[in-house]
Design a protein around this motif. Structure first.
Motif, PDB file in Angstrom:
ATOM      1  N   GLN A   4      38.893 -11.760  12.550  1.00  0.00           N
ATOM      2  CA  GLN A   4      40.238 -12.256  12.852  1.00  0.00           C
ATOM      3  C   GLN A   4      41.252 -11.317  12.226  1.00  0.00           C
ATOM      4  OE1 GLN A   4      41.023 -15.160  14.658  1.00  0.00           O
ATOM      5  NE2 GLN A   4      43.152 -14.522  14.529  1.00  0.00           N
ATOM      6  N   ALA A   5      41.965 -10.580  13.076  1.00  0.00           N
ATOM      7  CA  ALA A   5      42.983  -9.641  12.593  1.00  0.00           C
ATOM      8  C   ALA A   5      44.347 -10.319  12.562  1.00  0.00           C
ATOM      9  CB  ALA A   5      43.024  -8.420  13.490  1.00  0.00           C
ATOM     10  N   SER A   6      45.154  -9.919  11.598  1.00  0.00           N
ATOM     11  CA  SER A   6      46.508 -10.464  11.480  1.00  0.00           C
ATOM     12  C   SER A   6      47.392  -9.472  10.745  1.00  0.00           C
ATOM     13  CB  SER A   6      46.470 -11.803  10.730  1.00  0.00           C
ATOM     14  OG  SER A   6      45.965 -11.625   9.417  1.00  0.00           O
ATOM     15  N   GLY A   7      48.689  -9.758  10.739  1.00  0.00           N
ATOM     16  CA  GLY A   7      49.611  -8.954   9.967  1.00  0.00           C
ATOM     17  C   GLY A   7      50.487  -8.025  10.759  1.00  0.00           C
ATOM     18  N   GLY A   8      50.286  -7.951  12.068  1.00  0.00           N
ATOM     19  CA  GLY A   8      51.128  -7.089  12.874  1.00  0.00           C
ATOM     20  C   GLY A   8      52.552  -7.608  12.981  1.00  0.00           C
ATOM     21  N   GLY A   9      53.410  -6.794  13.560  1.00  0.00           N
ATOM     22  CA  GLY A   9      54.793  -7.207  13.734  1.00  0.00           C
ATOM     23  C   GLY A   9      55.665  -6.059  14.150  1.00  0.00           C
ATOM     24  N   LEU A  10      56.967  -6.300  14.073  1.00  0.00           N
ATOM     25  CA  LEU A  10      57.970  -5.298  14.415  1.00  0.00           C
ATOM     26  C   LEU A  10      58.573  -4.754  13.133  1.00  0.00           C
ATOM     27  CD1 LEU A  10      59.880  -3.873  16.449  1.00  0.00           C
ATOM     28  CD2 LEU A  10      61.324  -5.919  16.338  1.00  0.00           C
ATOM     29  N   VAL A  11      58.612  -3.436  13.016  1.00  0.00           N
ATOM     30  CA  VAL A  11      59.147  -2.806  11.813  1.00  0.00           C
ATOM     31  C   VAL A  11      59.906  -1.545  12.220  1.00  0.00           C
ATOM     32  CG1 VAL A  11      57.038  -1.476  11.388  1.00  0.00           C
ATOM     33  CG2 VAL A  11      58.534  -2.047   9.471  1.00  0.00           C
ATOM     34  N   GLN A  12      60.888  -1.186  11.430  1.00  0.00           N
ATOM     35  CA  GLN A  12      61.620   0.057  11.694  1.00  0.00           C
ATOM     36  C   GLN A  12      60.825   1.261  11.210  1.00  0.00           C
ATOM     37  OE1 GLN A  12      65.508  -0.526   9.871  1.00  0.00           O
ATOM     38  NE2 GLN A  12      66.369  -0.997  11.878  1.00  0.00           N
ATOM     39  N   ALA A  13      61.103   2.393  11.808  1.00  0.00           N
ATOM     40  CA  ALA A  13      60.469   3.630  11.372  1.00  0.00           C
ATOM     41  C   ALA A  13      60.714   3.836   9.875  1.00  0.00           C
ATOM     42  CB  ALA A  13      61.006   4.812  12.172  1.00  0.00           C
ATOM     43  N   VAL A 120      51.360  -3.975  16.643  1.00  0.00           N
ATOM     44  CA  VAL A 120      52.272  -3.304  15.711  1.00  0.00           C
ATOM     45  C   VAL A 120      53.286  -2.530  16.550  1.00  0.00           C
ATOM     46  CG1 VAL A 120      52.481  -1.505  13.959  1.00  0.00           C
ATOM     47  CG2 VAL A 120      50.581  -3.136  13.857  1.00  0.00           C
ATOM     48  N   THR A 121      54.551  -2.801  16.323  1.00  0.00           N
ATOM     49  CA  THR A 121      55.622  -2.122  17.032  1.00  0.00           C
ATOM     50  C   THR A 121      56.565  -1.494  16.018  1.00  0.00           C
ATOM     51  OG1 THR A 121      55.496  -3.707  18.860  1.00  0.00           O
ATOM     52  CG2 THR A 121      57.469  -2.346  18.724  1.00  0.00           C
ATOM     53  N   VAL A 122      56.758  -0.184  16.141  1.00  0.00           N
ATOM     54  CA  VAL A 122      57.628   0.549  15.230  1.00  0.00           C
ATOM     55  C   VAL A 122      58.830   1.056  16.026  1.00  0.00           C
ATOM     56  CG1 VAL A 122      57.799   2.395  13.535  1.00  0.00           C
ATOM     57  CG2 VAL A 122      55.605   1.245  13.910  1.00  0.00           C
ATOM     58  N   SER A 123      60.004   0.604  15.642  1.00  0.00           N
ATOM     59  CA  SER A 123      61.222   1.002  16.352  1.00  0.00           C
ATOM     60  C   SER A 123      61.837   2.224  15.684  1.00  0.00           C
ATOM     61  CB  SER A 123      62.220  -0.147  16.364  1.00  0.00           C
ATOM     62  OG  SER A 123      62.607  -0.468  15.038  1.00  0.00           O
ATOM     63  N   SER A 124      62.465   3.045  16.510  1.00  0.00           N
ATOM     64  CA  SER A 124      63.077   4.278  15.979  1.00  0.00           C
ATOM     65  C   SER A 124      64.503   4.042  15.525  1.00  0.00           C
ATOM     66  CB  SER A 124      63.034   5.369  17.052  1.00  0.00           C
ATOM     67  OG  SER A 124      63.689   4.926  18.210  1.00  0.00           O
TER      68      SER A 124
END
Length: 124
Positions: A4-13, A120-124
């Motif tokens: 069971q994987a967890s911990g992903g999300g949206l984060v800035q560069a 995991v999403t990394v925004s610029s």
């Protein structure tokens, strides 16, 4: 074994995230563990792995010095600490288990069990 994987999300560069992968239903210490990622339209890419015996680790060149894999045998959990994140790190991240793998496997077909993935999403 179930993962069971967890911990992903949206984060800035430049930011950080820590992914977790909890294992159940098997002897955790008998498995080498790995993290892979898959971006849209791309194949599944090796990110990091840790051997089942001895704790040796291996990283993809693209994440060396930024990501750290670790395992907590008391909690049957592995972690992927991701620092200095870049937009190109955006992907679904999967954890996987390799039964008694002698060395850290870097290809998906060497792994026996997979978790469901965490975005995991990394925004610029």
């Amino acid at each position: 074994v179930q993962l069971q994987a967890s911990g992903g999300g949206l984060v800035q560069a430049g930011g950080s995230l820590r992914l977790s992968c909890a294992a159940a239903g098997g002897t955790f210490s008998s498995y080498g563990m790995g993290w892979f990622r898959q971006a849209p339209g791309e194949g599944r890419e090796f990110v990091a792995g840790i051997a089942w015996r001895g704790g040796s680790t291996k990283y993809a060149d693209s994440v060396k010095g930024r990501f750290t894999i670790s395992r907590d045998s008391a909690r049957n959990t592995i972690y992927l600490q991701m620092n200095s994140l870049k937009p190109e790190d955006t992907a679904v991240y999967y954890c996987a288990a390799d039964y008694k793998g002698v060395v850290v496997a870097t290809v998906p077909w060497e792994y026996d069990y997979w978790g469901q993935g965490t975005q995991v999403t990394v925004s610029s």
